[in-house]
Structures are given as structure tokens and as C-alpha cells.
Scaffold this active site. Structure first.
Site, PDB file in Angstrom:
ATOM      1  N   TYR A 449       0.821  -1.210   0.000  1.00  0.00           N
ATOM      2  CA  TYR A 449       0.000   0.000   0.000  1.00  0.00           C
ATOM      3  C   TYR A 449       0.862   1.269   0.000  1.00  0.00           C
ATOM      4  O   TYR A 449       0.893   2.015  -0.956  1.00  0.00           O
ATOM      5  CB  TYR A 449      -0.922   0.027   1.225  1.00  0.00           C
ATOM      6  CG  TYR A 449      -2.141  -0.858   1.154  1.00  0.00           C
ATOM      7  CD1 TYR A 449      -2.536  -1.479  -0.026  1.00  0.00           C
ATOM      8  CD2 TYR A 449      -2.931  -1.080   2.278  1.00  0.00           C
ATOM      9  CE1 TYR A 449      -3.663  -2.289  -0.081  1.00  0.00           C
ATOM     10  CE2 TYR A 449      -4.061  -1.879   2.243  1.00  0.00           C
ATOM     11  CZ  TYR A 449      -4.421  -2.484   1.061  1.00  0.00           C
ATOM     12  OH  TYR A 449      -5.534  -3.274   1.031  1.00  0.00           O
ATOM     13  N   SER A 450       1.554   1.511   1.118  1.00  0.00           N
ATOM     14  CA  SER A 450       2.263   2.772   1.318  1.00  0.00           C
ATOM     15  C   SER A 450       3.422   2.936   0.344  1.00  0.00           C
ATOM     16  O   SER A 450       4.051   1.966  -0.079  1.00  0.00           O
ATOM     17  CB  SER A 450       2.783   2.865   2.759  1.00  0.00           C
ATOM     18  OG  SER A 450       1.715   2.864   3.680  1.00  0.00           O
ATOM     19  N   GLU A 565     -12.092  -3.498  10.278  1.00  0.00           N
ATOM     20  CA  GLU A 565     -11.243  -2.697  11.167  1.00  0.00           C
ATOM     21  C   GLU A 565     -11.810  -2.651  12.573  1.00  0.00           C
ATOM     22  O   GLU A 565     -11.073  -2.664  13.548  1.00  0.00           O
ATOM     23  CB  GLU A 565     -11.095  -1.282  10.616  1.00  0.00           C
ATOM     24  CG  GLU A 565     -10.222  -0.388  11.482  1.00  0.00           C
ATOM     25  CD  GLU A 565     -10.197   1.041  10.985  1.00  0.00           C
ATOM     26  OE1 GLU A 565      -9.371   1.811  11.471  1.00  0.00           O
ATOM     27  OE2 GLU A 565     -11.004   1.380  10.110  1.00  0.00           O
ATOM     28  N   THR A 695      -3.227   7.342   9.951  1.00  0.00           N
ATOM     29  CA  THR A 695      -2.895   8.060  11.171  1.00  0.00           C
ATOM     30  C   THR A 695      -4.146   8.574  11.859  1.00  0.00           C
ATOM     31  O   THR A 695      -5.210   8.720  11.248  1.00  0.00           O
ATOM     32  CB  THR A 695      -1.976   9.262  10.876  1.00  0.00           C
ATOM     33  OG1 THR A 695      -2.738  10.259  10.198  1.00  0.00           O
ATOM     34  CG2 THR A 695      -0.793   8.854  10.013  1.00  0.00           C
TER      35      THR A 695
END
Length: 711
Positions: A449-450, A565, A695
Site C-alpha cells: 500500500y504505502s 477494522e 494516522t
């Protein structure tokens, strides 16, 4: 005892609001009712509607609901005092009937039986009697005169002069009077939260409309995040109060602790949220034509009144340290709790002997095999895909218990994140190819992803995939891939339409092997000691058969992978719960030597940590319950829980070092270290919890959008 249903409580709240709309419609009425005539009329109206008779049905949920609604208009009607009085004097039928009809209007104080006057009396101009709550004994005396004492509270508090004659005396016992004080404190907290929540709502409405520098002020992140923090704290406070009420109605022995935890969190949270609302409202909310100043008075008056009703058992830390128990358990229903017992039996032989369990230590094949046999890896999968089709509550229980025991089942992440996405978006061929591998637990993968310039803003990823015959050519770089150095597979998000508007509509996802030309890896050691990797794709060829979902439809696939989640958040909350229990175990070895006597700063720190932890847990439970009831859908409580829990991990471990001193900063291999090194390790690990997976600033942005604040 069975409480009112959600619908019944809402109907009751609507009734309270309806009465207030005619008799006490705005908070500013608090500054106008100098003689108490409005409050007296409201008391009589409440008596006609049965508000003063709620003790007969033990309808604590209704009392707390009404008290919170009263707070929203800064109204001091002392319904909890009425409830407590009738509860402590249940055998006096004539008196109880007089209380129910409003002929006797009691307020409560914790004072000596021979007190001739009582200071700081709320609703003194309307009350007829004062109930003095002693240690195991209560005395009811008539109020003969009142003298206003102007100050912060509106209407004014009063000095109440009491008759020398005793109207009623009873000895319900020390437990009963202690529980009465707990209820009074809970009522003050509920009213303060009601007032602060209303102020937050007013500030959010203002932030949507007020324009500065050519933009609505709610579009400025400082303003929106302040609003989110206030809304988050008020949502958590209400959930804690609701949990305390449910615990009381269920006759759980830990309900006084649950109530005090709610008070410990709610009181400072209400004050902070009120200040935050005023900062957003600025001058518009500073003058008395606005409701905010009157709500400000209500919040701070109620919170200050808490110090006049102290508990014999002390604050939260005192209760926890003096017992062998931890925080009150949060139940998820009979079926889920039966499953919890099963998971605990399963976990028994696999519990690690160390408090710090590193990733390389967790490759226990025996554990993985046992978990596969139990169907724990595929717990959430439908039966048609070979899963147990467990409820979301059962999924949460499994995550909670494994995290608390510090047991990591290899392959569970793949099953949770990738399995359901493939079931939903994968082709029949892909399901046949991937699902058995994932279900076996032997599926080492990492998330692609990142990127160097892309973290939480995943929609702007830059790694490209260009169609080439029956495959795709991938070029780009992924960052911070946990476990990539051991991975055989990558769940890879790529950009297949550079011109897409919005950007997330040009993303495609692949699940593919990494053992092909054009893939390179570079390892990085994190502050926590974990290994994460940069991975480089240089003309890396991926078969189209490895594409999951539609071309440019990857955002839906990613959303499915992240859909659980709320359940995964149970890991963080349970991890913190274990750290709290570790802290309490250390403190109990030498309470006064470690944290000092009752009232010490260290005990107060533990109380605050415990309350914040329980707030995170009840938010998470609220989200899971809502998901189960509605069948899905985004909930504010999930990102709110992450905001609270991940910041708490940082603060918790830092506080542990202050509580235990330099010894807690030593590593896991040093004998006699408090917490066996867990506090020091998790302090280093905590930063990743705050920034990983989106975040908390991004989580705040998500909540801000849900609150309707402008971008």
C-alpha cells in the site's frame, strides 16, 4: 433487571425534550429563574408524568437519560436526588407517595446528621427537604430557609437551613449509602456531559456557517480536529455512563467501579469539550444572549460539585488496587461469551512465557495447525467458502482473547484481510486457487500500500500497472511493508488510470507472488525492533489472472479488506487491557511504596489511564453492536476508538515509566523489570500504532466528514 429498550429510552427522551421546550426551552433560562418558579413548575410537570416515581420501577436508565437531557438546557432539576431518596427510604410508603406527587421535593447532601445548614445546595428554592447521607445511615430533614450564594452556578446554589426535627431516619447499610453516592456522582457527570455535548453541537453548527479568510472555519483542520476531539470524548463519556447503568440494572458486583470509571472520564472530558466549543464559537458564544455561557456554568458547577460527594472506597485506582480484579468486563451477548470460554480453553497451552513477544518468536506451527483445525482463521468466512460464519461479536472475542494472551496466530491476518475480499470480489477460479492456501495459514504476504509520498492518503498512490497482453507491467516502490522479507505474496495496490478523477477510481489490486524478476527488497529496522521493508518493482510482470476485482475497481476491494477494522481494533484495546493488568499486578506487590497513599498523583494517573482505556473499549463495543444490529455500515465509534486507544498506548507506557521509575525503562531480559519489559517495548512500539493503518489525524478527518464539517 431488564432496562428499557433503545426505542423506549428514545421515546422517553423525546417526552422530556417536549416538556422542556415549553418550561425550560433554552440554557439561558438558568439565568432568569431567580425565584425558582420555572424549576418548581418543571418539578410538578415531571411528577405528573411519573419522573419522580422512577425509583419504584428501578428505572435508572430513564433517570440518567432525563438528567442528560436536562443538562442540554442547563436545567438543575435534581431527578437523581429524587431517585436516590426514594431508593434509600423504600419502606415509608406515605413518604414515597409524597415524593412521587411532588409534595415532598428532596435534595441530597453528604453531611453529618446534626448539620444545621448545608452549603452548595442545588435547587434550594424549590426543594422542601434535605436527605443527609451518612455512612450506613440516612436522615431526612425539612428545609426551613434558603439563602442564595451567587457564583458560578445558575440558578444560584444556596445555603439551606434545616429543621432541628428529623422527618425520617433509616439505616440502609454502608453498601447502600456508598452506592447512593456513586449514583449521585454518576448523575452529576451525566448532566455535565449533556451540557457539554450541546455546546459541542452548537460549535459544530457555527463552524459550518462562520466564514473567515474566505472559507468556513470548519474547513480549517485545527477547528475541525478540535470539534472531533470534543465529539469523540462526549460519545465515549455517554457510552461509559450507559455501560455503568446497564451494569447496575444487571446487578453486577462491579457496577460501582463502572460508575466511577464513567465519572473519572466524563468529568474532565466535559470541561475540556466545553472549553473547546467556546474556542470555536469565540466571541459569538461568549455573551449571555447565547446558550454557551449558561452551558459553561452548568458543566463546571456540576463537575466541581463532585468533590462534595466522595466515595469511601476512593477513586478508580484505589478500587482496582485493593481488589484482585481488573476493569469491569464488557459482555457481547450470551453466544459470544460462550465462545470466549472456548477460546480461553484453546489458548491455555499456547500462552507465551514472556511479556514481549517478537514477530520471529511467533511462528508456532503447532498453534497454527490447531487454529486451522478449530476454524479460527476462517472464522468470519461464510460456510460456502469453508468458514464458520461467525457473528461479528464472536470475531471480536477471538481477537480480544488472543491479543490479551499475547498469542499471534500466523496466517490470521491474511484470512481476515484478504480472504473476505477475495470471496466478495474474486473470480471462481481465484477463490479456488487462493482460499485453500489462505485457509491453511501458510500464506506469508505483505501489504503493498504505502509509498514514499503516500501513506494514509492511499488514493494518491503512484506505483503504476500498465496492461501488456495477458499481463501487467508494474513499476514503482512500496514502503514499510511489515514482514515483506519473509513474504511470498504481495497484496498490491497499483494505479492503472493516471488521469482518473477522483484518484481512487483509477486503482487496481493484485494478489501475486514476488519470486519473479523485477522485484527487489531492502530491510529497515524500526524503533520497536521490528523489520519493515522497502520493495522495488522494476518492470515487474503480473498475470492478469492475479487481478482481484475489476480494472480500476480496486478501491472497493481495498475497502472490503479494511471492512473488519472494528474487529481488528479489539487487538489494541485488549493489548492495553493486558498492560493495565500487568501494571496493577506490579503495584499490588507494594501499593504505598509504589504509588503512595490514597490521593497521590500516581494513583490519579492510574485512574485516568483506566478510564481512558475503558472509554476505548466501550466505543469499540458500541461499534460492534451497531454493526451487528444494522448489518454493517460505517460507524463513528470505530475511528473514535482508534483515536482514543492509540494515543493512550503512548501515554500509558510513558506513565508506566514515571510510576515505576528507571527500572521500567530496562529491557525484557533484565531480571525483575516491572512488567517484564512490556512497558519499555510498547513505548517504542506505540508510535507505529498511532500512524499505522491511517494516522489518527486521518481518522479525525473521517470523523469530521461524518459530522458534516466542510473540507
Amino acid at each position: 433487571m431488564q432496562g428499557l429498550s433503545t426505542g423506549e429510552l428514545q421515546n422517553f427522551a423525546d417526552t422530556v425534550d417536549g416538556v422542556l421546550s415549553s418550561l425550560w426551552p433554552q440554557a439561558r433560562i438558568a439565568g432568569e429563574d431567580r425565584d425558582g418558579s420555572r424549576l418548581r413548575a418543571l418539578w410538578q410537570a415531571g411528577a405528573r408524568l411519573g419522573w419522580t416515581a422512577l425509583a419504584a420501577d428501578r428505572a435508572l436508565d430513564a433517570v440518567v437519560t432525563a438528567t442528560a437531557r436536562l443538562g442540554r438546557t442547563a436545567c438543575p432539576l435534581p431527578l437523581m436526588d429524587v431517585y436516590v431518596t426514594a431508593t434509600l427510604l423504600p419502606d415509608d410508603g406515605e413518604l414515597v407517595r409524597a415524593i412521587e406527587t411532588g409534595d415532598v421535593r428532596p435534595v441530597v447532601a453528604s453531611r453529618a446528621a446534626d448539620s444545621q445548614s448545608v452549603r452548595f445546595t442545588e435547587a434550594g428554592r424549590c426543594a422542601t427537604h434535605m436527605l443527609l447521607v451518612l455512612d450506613g445511615e440516612v436522615v431526612l430533614r425539612e428545609i426551613t430557609a434558603v439563602s442564595d450564594t451567587p457564583g458560578l452556578a445558575r440558578p444560584d446554589w444556596a445555603d439551606a437551613t434545616l429543621s432541628g426535627a428529623v422527618t425520617r431516619r433509616a439505616t440502609p447499610g454502608r453498601d447502600a449509602t456508598e452506592q447512593a453516592r456513586a449514583l449521585l456522582r454518576l448523575g452529576l457527570a451525566a448532566r455535565a456531559v449533556g451540557a457539554a455535548e450541546r455546546a459541542v453541537e452548537l460549535s459544530i453548527a457555527h463552524a459550518k456557517e462562520r466564514v473567515a479568510f474566505g472559507r468556513p472555519i470548519g474547513s480549517f483542520q485545527a477547528v475541525s480536529h478540535r470539534a472531533v476531539d470534543g465529539a469523540t470524548d462526549m460519545t465515549a463519556a455517554k457510552a461509559l455512563i450507559r455501560e455503568a447503568v446497564e451494569s447496575n440494572l444487571a446487578d453486577r458486583t462491579a457496577w460501582p467501579l463502572a460508575a466511577e470509571i464513567a465519572v473519572q472520564f466524563a468529568a474532565p472530558a466535559a470541561v475540556s469539550a466545553q472549553f473547546g466549543a467556546h474556542h470555536t464559537l469565540a466571541a459569538a458564544g461568549y455573551f449571555e444572549e447565547h446558550d454557551a455561557p449558561w452551558l459553561f456554568r452548568r458543566v463546571n458547577a456540576d463537575v466541581s460539585a463532585l468533590d462534595g460527594i466522595s466515595l469511601r472506597t476512593g477513586e478508580v485506582a484505589d478500587m482496582l488496587i485493593s481488589s484482585a480484579d481488573g476493569l469491569p468486563p464488557l459482555e457481547l451477548g450470551e453466544r459470544a461469551e460462550q465462545f470466549r470460554s472456548e477460546v480461553r480453553r484453546f489458548s491455555e497451552p499456547f500462552r507465551p512465557t514472556t511479556a514481549v513477544v517478537h514477530f520471529d518468536d511467533r511462528t508456532d506451527q503447532k498453534l497454527r495447525k490447531a487454529a486451522v483445525e478449530r476454524g479460527y482463521l476462517t472464522l468470519s468466512w461464510p460456510a460456502s467458502a469453508g468458514g464458520r460464519e461467525a457473528t461479528v461479536e464472536e470475531q471480536m472475542v477471538l481477537n480480544e482473547e488472543l491479543a490479551y494472551q499475547r498469542i499471534h496466530v500466523m496466517g490470521k491476518g491474511a484470512a481476515d484481510m484478504l480472504g473476505r475480499a477475495i470471496i466478495r470480489h474474486g473470480s471462481p477460479e481465484q477463490q479456488a486457487r487462493y482460499l485453500p492456501l489462505i485457509a491453511s495459514g501458510n500464506f506469508p504476504f505483505y501489504l503493498g500500500y504505502s509509498e514514499p509520498e503516500v501513506g494514509s492518503d492511499l488514493a494518491n498512490l503512484r506505483t503504476t500497472a500498465v496492461r501488456d497482453g495477458d499481463g501487467w507491467i508494474v513499476n514503482g516502490r512500496k514502503m514499510w511493508g511489515t514482514g515483506a522479507h519473509r513474504a511470498e505474496w504481495v497484496w498490491l495496490a497499483t494505479r492503472t488510470d493516471p488521469q482518473a478523477t477522483p484518484p481512487h477510481s483509477g486503482i487496481t489490486v493484485f494478489l501475486t507472488r514476488v519470486d519473479r524478476p523485477g522485484f527487489e527488497i531492502r530491510q529497515h529496522t524500526a524503533l520497536s525492533g521490528e523489520i519493515a521493508c522497502s520493495t522495488f518493482f522494476d518492470n515487474f510482470r503480473v498475470p492478469d489472472a492475479d487481478r482481484i476485482g475489476e480494472v480500476n475497481g480496486g478501491w472497493k476491494v481495498i475497502a472490503e479488506a479494511l471492512a473488519h477494522e472494528r474487529v481488528a481494533m479489539a487487538n489494541t484495546a485488549s493489548h492495553l487491557l493486558r498492560l493495565m493488568d500487568d501494571m496493577l499486578a506490579e503495584v499490588r506487590k507494594d501499593p504505598e511504596g509504589t504509588v503512595g497513599a490514597t490521593g497521590s498523583a500516581k494513583r490519579r494517573a492510574i485512574s485516568e489511564l483506566a478510564a481512558r482505556l475503558q472509554a476505548s473499549r466501550v466505543l469499540l463495543n458500541a461499534s460492534v453492536r451497531a454493526t451487528a444490529e444494522t448489518g454493517g455500515g460505517a460507524r463513528l465509534e470505530a475511528p473514535m476508538a482508534k483515536i482514543l486507544a492509540t494515543q493512550l498506548l503512548e501515554d500509558f507506557c510513558e506513565a508506566a515509566l514515571r510510576i515505576f521509575g528507571p527500572a521500567a525503562a530496562l529491557g525484557e531480559h533484565v531480571p525483575g523489570v516491572p512488567g517484564r519489559g512490556a512497558f519499555e517495548y510498547n513505548l517504542r512500539f506505540s508510535i507505529m500504532q498511532v500512524v499505522g493503518g491511517g494516522t489518527i489525524d486521518i481518522q479525525r478527518n473521517l470523523v469530521a466528514r461524518a459530522l458534516g464539517l466542510p473540507r
